[in-house]
Design a protein around this motif. Structure first.
Motif, PDB file in Angstrom:
ATOM      1  N   MET A   1       3.271  78.115 -87.298  1.00 11.50           N
ATOM      2  CA  MET A   1       4.698  77.939 -87.409  1.00 11.50           C
ATOM      3  C   MET A   1       5.072  76.612 -86.769  1.00 11.50           C
ATOM      4  N   GLU A   2       5.957  75.889 -87.436  1.00 13.02           N
ATOM      5  CA  GLU A   2       6.324  74.575 -86.921  1.00 13.02           C
ATOM      6  C   GLU A   2       7.721  74.178 -87.378  1.00 13.02           C
ATOM      7  N   ILE A   3       8.305  73.243 -86.627  1.00  7.91           N
ATOM      8  CA  ILE A   3       9.582  72.632 -86.980  1.00  7.91           C
ATOM      9  C   ILE A   3       9.400  71.121 -86.917  1.00  7.91           C
ATOM     10  N   THR A   4      10.274  70.407 -87.591  1.00  9.38           N
ATOM     11  CA  THR A   4      10.252  68.943 -87.555  1.00  9.38           C
ATOM     12  C   THR A   4      11.508  68.470 -86.831  1.00  9.38           C
ATOM     13  N   VAL A   5      11.313  67.582 -85.848  1.00 12.20           N
ATOM     14  CA  VAL A   5      12.425  67.054 -85.061  1.00 12.20           C
ATOM     15  C   VAL A   5      12.495  65.555 -85.294  1.00 12.20           C
ATOM     16  N   LYS A   6      13.670  65.086 -85.736  1.00 10.08           N
ATOM     17  CA  LYS A   6      13.905  63.656 -85.969  1.00 10.08           C
ATOM     18  C   LYS A   6      14.940  63.189 -84.956  1.00 10.08           C
ATOM     19  N   ARG A   7      14.682  62.072 -84.329  1.00  8.58           N
ATOM     20  CA  ARG A   7      15.636  61.518 -83.377  1.00  8.58           C
ATOM     21  C   ARG A   7      16.222  60.237 -83.940  1.00  8.58           C
ATOM     22  N   ARG A   8      17.541  60.189 -84.056  1.00  7.19           N
ATOM     23  CA  ARG A   8      18.256  59.021 -84.561  1.00  7.19           C
ATOM     24  C   ARG A   8      19.330  58.639 -83.554  1.00  7.19           C
ATOM     25  N   THR A   9      18.960  57.822 -82.583  1.00  3.37           N
ATOM     26  CA  THR A   9      19.886  57.426 -81.529  1.00  3.37           C
ATOM     27  C   THR A   9      19.965  55.916 -81.429  1.00  3.37           C
ATOM     28  N   TRP A  10      21.027  55.429 -80.780  1.00  2.00           N
ATOM     29  CA  TRP A  10      21.219  54.005 -80.590  1.00  2.00           C
ATOM     30  C   TRP A  10      20.259  53.488 -79.531  1.00  2.00           C
ATOM     31  N   PHE A  11      20.418  52.210 -79.144  1.00  5.62           N
ATOM     32  CA  PHE A  11      19.403  51.541 -78.330  1.00  5.62           C
ATOM     33  C   PHE A  11      19.184  52.158 -76.956  1.00  5.62           C
ATOM     34  N   LEU A  12      20.172  52.777 -76.323  1.00  6.22           N
ATOM     35  CA  LEU A  12      19.916  53.431 -75.036  1.00  6.22           C
ATOM     36  C   LEU A  12      19.013  54.643 -75.203  1.00  6.22           C
ATOM     37  N   GLY A  13      19.056  55.265 -76.362  1.00  5.74           N
ATOM     38  CA  GLY A  13      18.184  56.393 -76.638  1.00  5.74           C
ATOM     39  C   GLY A  13      16.727  56.016 -76.780  1.00  5.74           C
ATOM     40  N   TRP A  14      16.457  54.742 -76.996  1.00  4.44           N
ATOM     41  CA  TRP A  14      15.067  54.286 -77.136  1.00  4.44           C
ATOM     42  C   TRP A  14      14.346  54.227 -75.802  1.00  4.44           C
ATOM     43  N   LEU A  15      15.084  54.185 -74.703  1.00  4.04           N
ATOM     44  CA  LEU A  15      14.477  53.954 -73.395  1.00  4.04           C
ATOM     45  C   LEU A  15      13.731  55.161 -72.836  1.00  4.04           C
ATOM     46  N   MET A  16      14.204  56.364 -73.149  1.00  2.00           N
ATOM     47  CA  MET A  16      13.584  57.537 -72.543  1.00  2.00           C
ATOM     48  C   MET A  16      13.452  58.665 -73.564  1.00  2.00           C
ATOM     49  N   PRO A  17      12.258  59.232 -73.687  1.00  2.00           N
ATOM     50  CA  PRO A  17      12.085  60.336 -74.628  1.00  2.00           C
ATOM     51  C   PRO A  17      12.818  61.591 -74.148  1.00  2.00           C
ATOM     52  N   ILE A  18      13.186  62.433 -75.090  1.00  2.00           N
ATOM     53  CA  ILE A  18      13.846  63.704 -74.796  1.00  2.00           C
ATOM     54  C   ILE A  18      12.799  64.809 -74.866  1.00  2.00           C
ATOM     55  N   SER A  19      12.763  65.630 -73.830  1.00  2.00           N
ATOM     56  CA  SER A  19      11.863  66.777 -73.808  1.00  2.00           C
ATOM     57  C   SER A  19      12.499  67.921 -74.593  1.00  2.00           C
ATOM     58  N   ILE A  20      11.784  68.439 -75.583  1.00  2.00           N
ATOM     59  CA  ILE A  20      12.285  69.502 -76.452  1.00  2.00           C
ATOM     60  C   ILE A  20      11.730  70.844 -75.982  1.00  2.00           C
ATOM     61  N   LYS A  21      12.636  71.833 -75.867  1.00  2.00           N
ATOM     62  CA  LYS A  21      12.234  73.177 -75.432  1.00  2.00           C
ATOM     63  C   LYS A  21      12.576  74.200 -76.506  1.00  2.00           C
ATOM     64  N   PHE A  22      11.668  75.133 -76.692  1.00  2.00           N
ATOM     65  CA  PHE A  22      11.866  76.249 -77.610  1.00  2.00           C
ATOM     66  C   PHE A  22      11.815  77.524 -76.785  1.00  2.00           C
ATOM     67  N   ASN A  23      12.925  78.264 -76.758  1.00  2.00           N
ATOM     68  CA  ASN A  23      13.029  79.474 -75.928  1.00  2.00           C
ATOM     69  C   ASN A  23      12.608  79.211 -74.487  1.00  2.00           C
ATOM     70  N   ARG A  24      13.122  78.110 -73.926  1.00  2.00           N
ATOM     71  CA  ARG A  24      12.922  77.688 -72.526  1.00  2.00           C
ATOM     72  C   ARG A  24      11.504  77.204 -72.205  1.00  2.00           C
ATOM     73  N   LYS A  25      10.666  77.011 -73.212  1.00  2.00           N
ATOM     74  CA  LYS A  25       9.315  76.488 -72.990  1.00  2.00           C
ATOM     75  C   LYS A  25       9.200  75.138 -73.674  1.00  2.00           C
ATOM     76  N   THR A  26       8.708  74.136 -72.948  1.00  2.00           N
ATOM     77  CA  THR A  26       8.563  72.793 -73.498  1.00  2.00           C
ATOM     78  C   THR A  26       7.507  72.786 -74.595  1.00  2.00           C
TER      79      THR A  26
END
Length: 138
Positions: A1-26
């Motif tokens: 089972m899988e999902i696809t996550v796309k990130r489309r943010t402006w230039f400040l969003g490029w500086l730090m990755p976002i940690s994604i959690k599913f049901n409170r687990k990274t």
């Protein structure tokens, strides 16, 4: 089972990755304009993100969903503010390097205090509002 996550943010969003959690687990992280496919342990659940100094957004997802991470209006305003402040700072310093004269005025101190007040205000707002939002793509 899988999902696809796309990130489309402006230039400040490029500086730090976002940690994604599913049901409170990274389950992974995504940065910049990247797209990642992430394994999820269950058929459906709640997707959140973890970012310092930020309130998280939640969305229900199931196997095979494509989720887009976009910026909220607050985050777009912060991006514009930082861009203007950066351009002002660079142009002021280029002028100092070009002329060799360090220009002092009370206006610079006032502008500096204005930037500081707005920056602190945005930090306080980020505790109560989220910077990113999840959107499901069809």
């Amino acid at each position: 089972m899988e999902i696809t996550v796309k990130r489309r943010t402006w230039f400040l969003g490029w500086l730090m990755p976002i940690s994604i959690k599913f049901n409170r687990k990274t389950i992974g992280s995504v940065g910049g304009f990247h797209t990642k496919t992430m394994e999820i342990p269950e058929e459906s659940g709640t997707l959140t993100y973890n970012q310092p100094l930020d309130k998280t957004d939640r969305i229900g997802v199931k196997d095979g969903d494509v989720v887009l991470i976009k910026e909220t209006m607050l985050s777009k305003i912060v991006n514009i503010f930082v861009l203007i402040a950066t351009i002002f700072t660079i142009s002021y310093n280029v002028n100092t390097l070009r002329t060799g004269y360090f220009y002092q005025s009370e206006m610079l101190g006032t502008i500096g205090m204005f930037y500081l007040i707005i920056f602190v205000t945005f930090i306080v707002f980020s505790f109560f509002f989220n910077s990113y939002k999840f959107v499901k793509e069809d």
